[in-house]
Design a protein around this motif. Structure first.
Motif, PDB file in Angstrom:
ATOM      1  N   MET A   1       6.308  -2.032   6.034  1.00 48.88           N
ATOM      2  CA  MET A   1       4.903  -2.076   5.661  1.00 48.88           C
ATOM      3  C   MET A   1       4.082  -1.088   6.487  1.00 48.88           C
ATOM      4  O   MET A   1       3.183  -0.414   5.974  1.00 48.88           O
ATOM      5  CB  MET A   1       4.359  -3.492   5.840  1.00 48.88           C
ATOM      6  CG  MET A   1       4.859  -4.496   4.829  1.00 48.88           C
ATOM      7  SD  MET A   1       4.144  -6.136   5.100  1.00 48.88           S
ATOM      8  CE  MET A   1       2.394  -5.781   4.913  1.00 48.88           C
ATOM      9  N   ALA A   2       4.379  -0.999   7.791  1.00 40.43           N
ATOM     10  CA  ALA A   2       3.606  -0.121   8.669  1.00 40.43           C
ATOM     11  C   ALA A   2       3.775   1.346   8.311  1.00 40.43           C
ATOM     12  O   ALA A   2       2.875   2.165   8.567  1.00 40.43           O
ATOM     13  CB  ALA A   2       4.016  -0.346  10.124  1.00 40.43           C
ATOM     14  N   ARG A   3       4.924   1.696   7.695  1.00 41.91           N
ATOM     15  CA  ARG A   3       5.180   3.088   7.355  1.00 41.91           C
ATOM     16  C   ARG A   3       4.697   3.463   5.962  1.00 41.91           C
ATOM     17  O   ARG A   3       4.795   4.638   5.576  1.00 41.91           O
ATOM     18  CB  ARG A   3       6.668   3.373   7.481  1.00 41.91           C
ATOM     19  CG  ARG A   3       7.157   3.323   8.938  1.00 41.91           C
ATOM     20  CD  ARG A   3       8.641   3.529   9.049  1.00 41.91           C
ATOM     21  NE  ARG A   3       9.076   3.492  10.453  1.00 41.91           N
ATOM     22  CZ  ARG A   3      10.350   3.539  10.842  1.00 41.91           C
ATOM     23  NH1 ARG A   3      11.315   3.610   9.928  1.00 41.91           N
ATOM     24  NH2 ARG A   3      10.651   3.504  12.118  1.00 41.91           N
ATOM     25  N   GLU A   4       4.194   2.521   5.214  1.00 44.51           N
ATOM     26  CA  GLU A   4       3.682   2.828   3.888  1.00 44.51           C
ATOM     27  C   GLU A   4       2.365   3.598   3.989  1.00 44.51           C
ATOM     28  O   GLU A   4       1.562   3.365   4.891  1.00 44.51           O
ATOM     29  CB  GLU A   4       3.477   1.540   3.086  1.00 44.51           C
ATOM     30  CG  GLU A   4       4.779   0.854   2.717  1.00 44.51           C
ATOM     31  CD  GLU A   4       4.540  -0.459   1.970  1.00 44.51           C
ATOM     32  OE1 GLU A   4       3.353  -0.838   1.825  1.00 44.51           O
ATOM     33  OE2 GLU A   4       5.520  -1.079   1.554  1.00 44.51           O
ATOM     34  N   ALA A   5       2.144   4.504   3.034  1.00 41.70           N
ATOM     35  CA  ALA A   5       0.925   5.309   3.032  1.00 41.70           C
ATOM     36  C   ALA A   5      -0.297   4.404   2.887  1.00 41.70           C
ATOM     37  O   ALA A   5      -0.308   3.474   2.081  1.00 41.70           O
ATOM     38  CB  ALA A   5       0.975   6.318   1.879  1.00 41.70           C
ATOM     39  N   ASN A   6      -1.309   4.684   3.708  1.00 41.42           N
ATOM     40  CA  ASN A   6      -2.599   3.978   3.660  1.00 41.42           C
ATOM     41  C   ASN A   6      -2.498   2.498   4.023  1.00 41.42           C
ATOM     42  O   ASN A   6      -3.454   1.743   3.794  1.00 41.42           O
ATOM     43  CB  ASN A   6      -3.243   4.105   2.276  1.00 41.42           C
ATOM     44  CG  ASN A   6      -3.574   5.536   1.922  1.00 41.42           C
ATOM     45  OD1 ASN A   6      -3.928   6.324   2.792  1.00 41.42           O
ATOM     46  ND2 ASN A   6      -3.450   5.880   0.657  1.00 41.42           N
ATOM     47  N   ALA A   7      -1.369   2.060   4.609  1.00 45.14           N
ATOM     48  CA  ALA A   7      -1.241   0.634   4.950  1.00 45.14           C
ATOM     49  C   ALA A   7      -2.294   0.218   5.973  1.00 45.14           C
ATOM     50  O   ALA A   7      -2.879  -0.870   5.870  1.00 45.14           O
ATOM     51  CB  ALA A   7       0.162   0.353   5.480  1.00 45.14           C
ATOM     52  N   THR A   8      -2.553   1.081   6.964  1.00 46.98           N
ATOM     53  CA  THR A   8      -3.496   0.715   8.019  1.00 46.98           C
ATOM     54  C   THR A   8      -4.947   0.717   7.544  1.00 46.98           C
ATOM     55  O   THR A   8      -5.836   0.267   8.274  1.00 46.98           O
ATOM     56  CB  THR A   8      -3.353   1.689   9.210  1.00 46.98           C
ATOM     57  OG1 THR A   8      -3.499   3.030   8.739  1.00 46.98           O
ATOM     58  CG2 THR A   8      -1.986   1.535   9.861  1.00 46.98           C
TER      59      THR A   8
END
Length: 477
Positions: free
Chosen positions: A337-344
């Motif tokens: 999840m942390a490496r998905e685009a725009n997750a943060t």
């Protein structure tokens, strides 16, 4: 041994000398509009006296860097050094009697002013045993000794006026002979201009500047029109180092020149208007890519399935101690999840719902952590601390123990970069983990970390940044 140099010639052909030894004791003011030949005059003076005396040139436009190719001056790029390093260089220049050019063209105007002021203060504050004679040339002096603050802050103006006043008023006893050149006398602080005893006045058109130039040359007001009629490269000189009466001088030739000489008129390219338009717009979209689109909404079928899955009675949860594989699987979900685009950029509550759903879909069997624990673990996963060894990770997490969850990830990225030996983290990555594309928010975040003592920020004149994490370097060493 003669200490005279020839600066140029009168209309009759007679040479016009300048006594360098007298110049060291009486200072020089050069004035002329843009295009009057002011920089050419300074270059002639520097070239002719290069073998006689140490020279220090404050060069805001990069006009004098070619002196390094012809006369062995050391080039100092002001944009490449921090304030403390600039001050250290100033002290060493006096100790080793090095002729240098401080190039400031890579800096914004206010940074140029502050850099030059700190450099001049370092020259002035050198210990007595290093008070060797030196010519200190300041081009575009109206920037460094402005009559009014203008667009710069009052604090910067006080700093630079103090440095320039020290150079022109008190520098003689320390061996520093100020040579200041300006486009307009009206823009130059009067207490700086008044300390010069030698003058070379070039072409100027404004009445107020002509009147001041005529006063300094001891000419009557009606003779001021003569200054307006001067040709390029022609100056009126007066002073104990030049002449006891006003003398008209045509500046002689020079050996070096600006590295980026102004070109003459060139014919425009013979290109049709439509072809030129195509050249300008070719691959323009690729040069300015749009921001990434937000993630697409999940299909309704998946949401219905999730709701149905959620409604079912869960299997009896396992404890953390009962299944190491389940813990690893949950960590893998967090990392993915942390490496998905725009997750943060998504809200913590939405992220937590998505996380809980994935845990159930993969039938991991462990009870998901609460929202607060999830946010902390998600921040750790976003910062990619797995790149470091276990001992370093533990040290960084210990230093971050008192930080709130919303700023934890950026600090971890900064600490990870410090542990990897980098001066500062990649700004794009810092913005990504913070969930913001605003440079102002990132700047305020760094200021917050610095105020709380978690980091030390060292800003260079050129805009570069070095970030240190107190306590981390000692432990890693």
């Amino acid at each position: 041994m003669s200490h005279d140099i020839v600066i140029g010639h009168e209309a009759s052909g007679a040479a016009v000398p300048i006594d360098i030894e007298e110049l060291l004791a009486s200072r020089l003011l050069v004035q002329g509009n843009s295009g009057s030949g002011k920089s050419h005059l300074l270059r002639r003076l520097l070239e002719e006296s290069a073998k006689l005396v140490q020279q220090v040139v404050i060069d805001p436009e990069g006009d004098f860097v070619s002196l390094t190719d012809h006369f062995g001056h050391v080039l100092i790029d002001g944009a490449s050094y921090a304030p403390a390093e600039i001050e250290a260089l100033g002290a060493r220049i006096r100790a080793h009697r090095a002729s240098v050019v401080l190039a400031l063209e890579g800096l914004e105007v206010e940074q140029q002013i502050r850099c030059a002021a700190q450099f001049l203060n370092a020259l002035f504050d050198a210990p007595r045993e290093h008070w060797f004679p030196a010519l200190v040339v300041v081009d575009e002096a109206q920037l460094f000794a402005p009559a009014v603050a203008g667009e710069i802050s009052e604090d910067t103006r006080r700093l630079t006026l103090s440095a320039m006043t020290n150079l022109m008023c008190r520098g003689r006893k320390r061996g520093l002979a100020g040579i200041v050149a300006t486009q307009r006398l009206a823009k130059l602080a009067k207490n700086v201009a008044a300390e010069a005893s030698n003058f070379l006045m070039g072409r100027t058109f404004l009445d107020i500047d002509m009147a001041r130039a005529a006063d300094l040359l001891g000419m009557e007001r009606r003779q001021a029109e003569r200054i307006r009629d001067l040709e390029r490269g022609h100056f009126l000189g007066l002073g104990p180092a030049i002449s006891r009466r006003p003398v008209a001088v045509k500046i002689g030739p020079v050996q070096s020149g600006p590295r980026t000489a102004a070109a003459g008129l060139l014919p425009l390219p013979e290109v049709k208007a439509e072809d030129m338009e195509a050249l300008l717009h070719e691959e323009l979209a690729a040069a300015t890519p749009p921001p990434p689109p937000p993630p697409p909404p999940r299909p309704a079928e998946e949401l219905v399935s999730d709701i149905a899955e959620f409604a079912r009675a869960p299997d009896p949860p396992q404890t953390l101690e009962s299944s190491a594989d389940a813990r690893d699987a949950m960590d893998a979900v967090l990392t993915a999840m942390a490496r998905e685009a725009n997750a943060t950029f998504r809200s913590p509550s939405r992220l937590y719902q998505d996380f809980a759903t994935r845990v159930r879909q993969q039938k991991i069997g462990l009870v998901p952590p609460d929202l607060n624990e999830f946010r902390r673990r998600f921040s750790i996963a976003s910062a990619d601390l797995d790149r470091l060894d276990r001992a370093t990770r533990a040290t960084i997490l210990q230093l971050a123990g008192d930080l709130s969850d919303d700023v934890l990830a950026p600090f971890l990225v900064i600490a990870r970069a410090a542990a990897e030996g980098l001066d500062a983290p990649d700004e794009e990555e810092l913005a990504r983990v913070y969930g913001s594309s605003s440079p102002g928010r990132i700047r305020r975040l760094l200021e917050h970390f610095e105020k709380t003592g978690h980091i030390v920020v060292r800003t260079e004149f050129g805009g570069g940044r070095r970030i240190f994490v107190p306590g981390l370097a000692d432990i890693l060493a």
